[in-house]
Design an enzyme around this catalytic site. Structure first.
Site, mmCIF file in Angstrom:
data_model
loop_
_atom_site.group_PDB
_atom_site.id
_atom_site.type_symbol
_atom_site.label_atom_id
_atom_site.label_comp_id
_atom_site.label_asym_id
_atom_site.label_seq_id
_atom_site.Cartn_x
_atom_site.Cartn_y
_atom_site.Cartn_z
ATOM 1 N N ASP A 350 -48.080 19.500 -46.468
ATOM 2 C CA ASP A 350 -48.444 18.382 -47.340
ATOM 3 C C ASP A 350 -48.329 18.762 -48.825
ATOM 4 O O ASP A 350 -48.684 19.882 -49.210
ATOM 5 C CB ASP A 350 -49.885 17.970 -47.007
ATOM 6 N N GLU A 379 -43.236 18.514 -47.370
ATOM 7 C CA GLU A 379 -43.250 17.139 -47.867
ATOM 8 C C GLU A 379 -42.746 17.142 -49.308
ATOM 9 O O GLU A 379 -43.489 17.431 -50.235
ATOM 10 C CB GLU A 379 -44.671 16.538 -47.841
ATOM 11 N N ASP A 448 -47.422 7.183 -45.196
ATOM 12 C CA ASP A 448 -47.476 7.053 -46.652
ATOM 13 C C ASP A 448 -46.675 5.862 -47.184
ATOM 14 O O ASP A 448 -46.584 5.683 -48.407
ATOM 15 C CB ASP A 448 -46.919 8.326 -47.311
#
Ligand code: CA
Length: 605
Positions: A350, A379, A448
């Site tokens: 992340d 990410e 997201d």
């Protein structure tokens, strides 16, 4: 010739070894400005007798004709793949411009052919060359080969399936269709995922990406409280082990989500800092400029009112100091533990671009030591070359390709035609080494973003976008619920409860997607290693054809999001010639016009 557009650098996507032996050398030039590119290449230490030359010797090099791999409409992209005899390379580019002028391009610049010392011909202007010093095997980018044949299924555990009411958080709501927020729980858990595995397997997906499962007070768990403990509402460590085993039994690999950029407000060391201030032994675990922590005497929630660094401006997510040896040891132990002791197949990282590179190099070493075949995917939403040099990640979440397809589907002004889409994808192909693209994690939507059925306003369009995504190099990901064309706007609406009572229309969508996944898995090697096809038609801006060719066979996804049919003669003219064209989803010969809104997944031989 447009000299300003001629560019090469002896590193990254422009000069790399795909396999430890060969070297790919690339050049960009202005579109339609250069008629031929010859790479003059040899070993930097290979001299030959040359009586007419200064010193009686010259550098030995040989010509290699580059081929044009694509164009983004502004630049043309050229490439050779060559095996240096001794793993070392010196080379320069010999250019013939469309206006007939002849140029040599090397590290010293663009020089008219023949302008150098005459006695250095014909061996080449070796004094104006690039050098790739040595192909060291340990430096070569290597991602797990299984990724090329993987179709991912992303699960947001709180909303996938409630398999055990006994672990539900207080106030858990009834599973339902429709909008949700980030402030209520529905009881999803690991037992639910185990129970749902047959569904995932029957869809054809063979990889699962779980968003975080470690202890945290939120529904999304991106504010970790304990990196070494599962959230009790999700289940036990025994259930995680059972899940990994149940996945493995079905040929499914499981990756977890590591949130190492920042922790949550409940993280033990941060609680200690909040309580003890400057005297906390954990004060250097974070990026704290001064004490007291909150300028206004209390936590406003906005880190611009505080003296420590955070994810975005959220004081609930303090940024971890990953340069601190104790923090490193703690996080790396956690990363290794789940790979080694639980057999997970890798990590999604992340906000990984905000963590230092040094930490990721150590992370890679630890994870790969525990399992050399583990997959590490960061990410990063943009160009991620600095993390993809072989020493950090195997892949990133490849949002640029998903965004390009979305922009095309939505008819954005900068992506108004299929030609625009093909050009953008060609630019992305040129942005990364090919092995990086083969391992890329390709996606259209996630926890997201908005969901594609909502974004594109219909199931037909959502399926068209998926089929285009599936035609690309890299491993595509299906966000849970997409198989039933689940709707949902941006976070939190994209985190709705999974549908477990599909109606007829939803079941039909699932069958189509399952067929697409199976076609994709049958053609993994072709799509990973083939020569790319990407083209539009000027007269039909809604038309695009994407795919690849390998060994005389092609797979092409053809879509028409325009308002007029594309005649068969027109689309055939822009595809590789073939004696047999079969629509693979229906297993029927395909020979007709491509109607507005229509999609065809073609096998050509
Ligand atoms: Ca539960």
């Amino acid at each position: 010739m447009n000299k300003a557009a001629v560019f090469h650098r002896a590193s990254d996507s422009m000069c790399y070894s795909p396999d430890g032996r060969h070297l790919v050398i690339r050049l960009s030039t202005a579109a339609d400005d250069i008629s031929s590119v010859i790479v003059m290449a040899g070993d930097p230490h290979d001299w030959m007798d040359a009586p007419g030359h200064a010193g009686g010797y010259a550098w030995r090099c040989h010509p290699h004709a580059a081929h044009k791999t694509g164009s983004d409409g502004i630049h043309d992209f050229w490439q050779i793949e060559w095996m240096p005899p001794y793993k070392r390379a010196r080379y320069f580019f010999r250019l013939t411009a469309s206006d007939g002028s002849l140029w040599d391009y090397g590290e010293k610049g663009i020089i008219a052919q023949g302008a150098g010392p005459a006695d250095q011909e014909p061996a080449g202007d070796y004094w104006n060359a690039f050098v790739f010093p040595y192909i060291n095997a340990v430096d070569v980018f290597r991602a797990p080969s299984w990724v090329e044949g993987t179709v991912w299924y992303q699960i947001f555990p709180e909303r996938f399936r409630n398999g055990d009411a006994a672990n539900d958080p207080a106030g858990t709501k009834d599973w339902h269709r429709g909008p949700v927020t980030n402030h209520e729980f529905y009881g999803g858990d690991l037992r639910g995922i185990i129970d749902g595995l047959d569904h995932v397997a029957s869809l054809g997906c063979n990889g699962i990406y779980l968003t975080p499962i470690f202890r945290s007070p939120s529904v999304h768990k991106y504010d970790t409280a304990d990196y070494l403990g599962l959230d009790p509402a999700f289940g036990t460590e025994a259930e995680l082990a059972e899940l990994v085993k149940a996945c493995s039994d079905r040929g499914i690999r499981l990756i977890l989500d590591a949130v190492f950029n920042h922790c949550g407000r409940e993280f033990g060391p941060w609680r200690d800092v909040l309580k003890n201030g400057e005297s906390s032994p954990y004060r250097d675990w974070f990026h704290i400029a001064s004490f007291p922590l909150f300028h206004k005497g209390h936590d406003t929630g906005d880190s611009r009112d505080a003296s420590f660094e955070t994810f975005a401006f959220t004081t609930g997510m303090p940024k971890l100091n990953t340069a601190n040896p104790d923090v490193r040891a703690y996080l790396l132990d956690a990363a290794e533990r789940y790979v080694r002791d639980y057999g997970i197949s890798g990590w999604r990282l992340d906000v990984s671009n905000e963590v230092d590179h040094d930490f990721w190099r150590l992370f890679r070493a630890r994870v790969k030591a525990a399992n050399p075949d583990a997959y590490i995917v960061g990410e990063i939403w943009h160009d991620a070359m600095p993390w993809l040099r072989g020493d950090q990640y195997d892949a990133v979440m490849n949002y640029p390709v998903g965004t390009a397809i979305s922009d095309f589907m939505l008819g954005r002004p900068w992506m108004a035609s299929g030609t625009d889409l093909a050009r953008r994808l060609a630019a992305i192909e040129f942005m990364y080494p090919e092995p990086v693209l083969r391992a890329a994690f390709n996606l259209l939507d996630s926890h997201d973003t908005d969901r594609i059925a909502t974004r594109f306003g219909g199931r037909g369009q959502a399926f068209m976008a998926l089929a285009l995504l599936f035609s690309l190099r890299g491993s595509p990901c299906v966000y849970y619920g997409t198989e039933y064309a689940m709707e949902g706007g941006h976070d939190p609406d994209c985190r709705r409860c999974m549908v477990w009572d599909p109606d007829q229309g939803e079941q039909a969508f699932r069958q189509m997607l399952s067929a697409l996944i199976r076609v994709r898995l049958r053609h993994s090697e072709l799509l990973a290693r083939g020569t790319r096809i990407g083209t539009g038609l000027d007269a039909y801006p809604g038309f695009v054809a994407l795919g690849a060719t390998l060994g005389g066979r092609s797979l092409v996804v053809m879509a028409n999001r325009g308002i007029v049919p594309v005649p068969a003669a027109e689309w055939k003219a822009c595809l590789p010639s073939a004696s047999s064209i079969v629509e693979l989803l229906g297993d029927q010969t395909f020979d007709r016009d491509l109607d507005p809104g229509a999609l065809a997944v073609l096998g050509l031989e």
